[in-house]
Design a protein around this motif. Structure first.
Motif, PDB file in Angstrom:
ATOM      1  N   MET B   1     -72.166  45.160  57.735  1.00 13.50           N
ATOM      2  CA  MET B   1     -72.729  46.502  57.546  1.00 13.50           C
ATOM      3  C   MET B   1     -72.260  47.116  56.219  1.00 13.50           C
ATOM      4  SD  MET B   1     -74.708  47.235  60.049  1.00 13.50           S
ATOM      5  CE  MET B   1     -74.876  48.887  60.674  1.00 13.50           C
ATOM      6  N   ASN B   2     -71.522  46.360  55.441  1.00 16.11           N
ATOM      7  CA  ASN B   2     -70.999  46.902  54.193  1.00 16.11           C
ATOM      8  C   ASN B   2     -72.097  47.406  53.257  1.00 16.11           C
ATOM      9  OD1 ASN B   2     -68.313  46.945  54.374  1.00 16.11           O
ATOM     10  ND2 ASN B   2     -67.994  44.864  53.626  1.00 16.11           N
ATOM     11  N   LEU B   3     -73.214  46.664  53.236  1.00 12.30           N
ATOM     12  CA  LEU B   3     -74.288  47.022  52.316  1.00 12.30           C
ATOM     13  C   LEU B   3     -74.988  48.304  52.763  1.00 12.30           C
ATOM     14  CD1 LEU B   3     -75.597  43.453  51.679  1.00 12.30           C
ATOM     15  CD2 LEU B   3     -74.650  44.961  49.969  1.00 12.30           C
ATOM     16  N   VAL B   4     -75.037  48.525  54.079  1.00 13.74           N
ATOM     17  CA  VAL B   4     -75.605  49.777  54.590  1.00 13.74           C
ATOM     18  C   VAL B   4     -74.727  50.937  54.141  1.00 13.74           C
ATOM     19  CG1 VAL B   4     -76.200  51.072  56.660  1.00 13.74           C
ATOM     20  CG2 VAL B   4     -76.621  48.631  56.582  1.00 13.74           C
ATOM     21  N   LYS B   5     -73.408  50.728  54.228  1.00 13.74           N
ATOM     22  CA  LYS B   5     -72.463  51.765  53.827  1.00 13.74           C
ATOM     23  C   LYS B   5     -72.604  52.051  52.330  1.00 13.74           C
ATOM     24  CE  LYS B   5     -67.757  53.100  54.766  1.00 13.74           C
ATOM     25  NZ  LYS B   5     -67.156  53.203  53.430  1.00 13.74           N
ATOM     26  N   MET B   6     -72.877  51.005  51.569  1.00 12.08           N
ATOM     27  CA  MET B   6     -73.026  51.166  50.133  1.00 12.08           C
ATOM     28  C   MET B   6     -74.197  52.095  49.800  1.00 12.08           C
ATOM     29  SD  MET B   6     -73.471  48.173  47.435  1.00 12.08           S
ATOM     30  CE  MET B   6     -75.205  48.516  47.347  1.00 12.08           C
ATOM     31  N   VAL B   7     -75.303  51.902  50.519  1.00 11.27           N
ATOM     32  CA  VAL B   7     -76.476  52.765  50.308  1.00 11.27           C
ATOM     33  C   VAL B   7     -76.150  54.196  50.709  1.00 11.27           C
ATOM     34  CG1 VAL B   7     -78.843  53.188  51.053  1.00 11.27           C
ATOM     35  CG2 VAL B   7     -78.089  50.858  50.626  1.00 11.27           C
TER      36      VAL B   7
END
Lengths: 235, 125
Positions: B1-7
């Motif tokens: 989910m890191n990329l979701v957090k990045m957005v």
């Protein structure tokens, strides 16, 4: 131009638009995809590109696919899908296709496998209202009568009955792209997308007619009408 | 989910002041009226701070002409320009919904500064 990609659903969140409005978005890991094969008009009677996505473990490959990947000198991919496109010649086998084929404001169709709900009853599956639970009611969540007796002596097609719900292919149509992150291969799309997180998605340019496209079609038909009388004069 | 957090992280405000339930705050919001844009200020007590990341909201309550008024602001929205803390409150709950049923003196929240000045608290902290 290839109008499609393979991707993976990463999850949903909400972001703010230019006016401060809240937009519900899905984040998709779109690509990078590899062109792993071509279908040509001479050989296959249609043109398409075979696109691969994800990394496959060497251990999981069978001999046939292992042979295919080593012969074409391509990294083994987890998923393979074919995309119909007229300009096959512009692409080489082994070439990478990335999110930058899409732009912010484009509309896409996203196909995936929906979440499986198992064997579901008629209320959940078909939206029936059901009956009362108390006061002597004996009609709780049943489908009720499914048709008349001697005529037609069969159940009419299309009647909603219990059965498997979900775990089927579904396409969410005309989703707007809110953000394209080429560095991280991310696609931020307005609205929901079928399936679980980590599910495979097929992303294509939308099949729905867009408003500005309609205008182009109209302009063409007008020009045709103008040409017709000139032909008569020649005769 | 890191990329979701990045957005999500791209959407977050980095210069948010600290405030918590019980505080008296002024929330400055951009309001569009026809073609004009102006800043509206809503002053009241924070009674809840909910959810996280881009979804985070704060609920502000005030008594206006004898009627309780509550507004929910998405903290990270670009329409919320500024959040000012006027007084720090001393409360023992994260959600102050009980205040809705109180009136007058009962609905009052103690200010934190008075408690900090006592010697026992200072020794503890």
């Amino acid at each position: 131009m290839l109008a499609g990609l393979l991707g993976k659903k990463l999850g949903m969140t909400q972001i703010f638009g230019a006016e401060g409005e809240i937009i519900p978005v899905t984040i998709i890991q779109a690509g990078p995809c590899l062109v792993i094969g071509k279908k040509t008009a001479e050989k296959d009677r249609y043109t398409a590109l075979q696109i691969g996505f994800g990394e496959a473990k060497e251990k999981g490959l069978n001999k046939a696919s292992k042979g295919f990947f080593t012969k074409n000198n391509i990294k083994p991919v987890e998923f393979i899908k074919e995309f119909r496109t007229p300009d096959v010649d512009k692409y080489n086998v082994g070439q990478e296709v990335k999110v930058d084929i899409f732009q912010v404001g484009d509309y896409i169709d996203v196909t995936g496998i929906t979440k499986g709900k198992g064997y579901a009853g008629v209320i959940k599956r078909c939206g029936y209202t059901g009956g009362r639970s108390t006061h002597g009611s004996m009609f709780h969540r049943k489908p009720g009568s499914i048709g008349a007796s001697s005529f037609p002596s069969r159940v009419l097609k299309g009647l909603g009955l219990p059965g498997q719900l979900g775990n089927t292919q579904h396409t969410s149509v005309k989703l707007e792209i809110v953000e394209v992150d080429a560095a991280n291969n991310l696609l931020v799309v307005k609205g929901a997308v079928p399936g679980n997180v980590k599910g495979l998605l097929v992303i294509k340019k939308t099949v729905k007619e867009l408003k500005h496209k309609k205008a182009v079609v109209k302009a063409k038909s007008e020009t045709k009408l103008v040409k017709k009388p000139s032909k008569k004069k020649l005769v | 989910m890191n990329l979701v957090k990045m957005v999500q992280d791209k959407q977050l405000k980095k210069d948010l002041p600290s405030f918590k339930p019980g505080d008296l705050v002024k929330v400055h919001t951009k309001v569009v009226e026809g073609d004009n844009e102006r800043v509206q200020v809503f002053e009241g007590t924070v009674i809840a701070r909910k959810s996280g990341s881009t979804n985070e909201t704060l609920t502000v309550r005030k008594i206006s002409f004898g009627v309780g008024v509550e507004r929910v602001f998405p903290i990270h929205s670009p329409r919320v320009i500024k959040i000012e803390r006027i007084k720090e409150g001393q409360v023992r709950r994260a959600k102050l919904y009980y205040i809705r049923d109180k009136e007058g003196k009962e609905a009052k929240i103690r200010e934190k500064s008075t408690i900090q000045s006592t010697p026992t608290d200072a020794a503890k902290g």
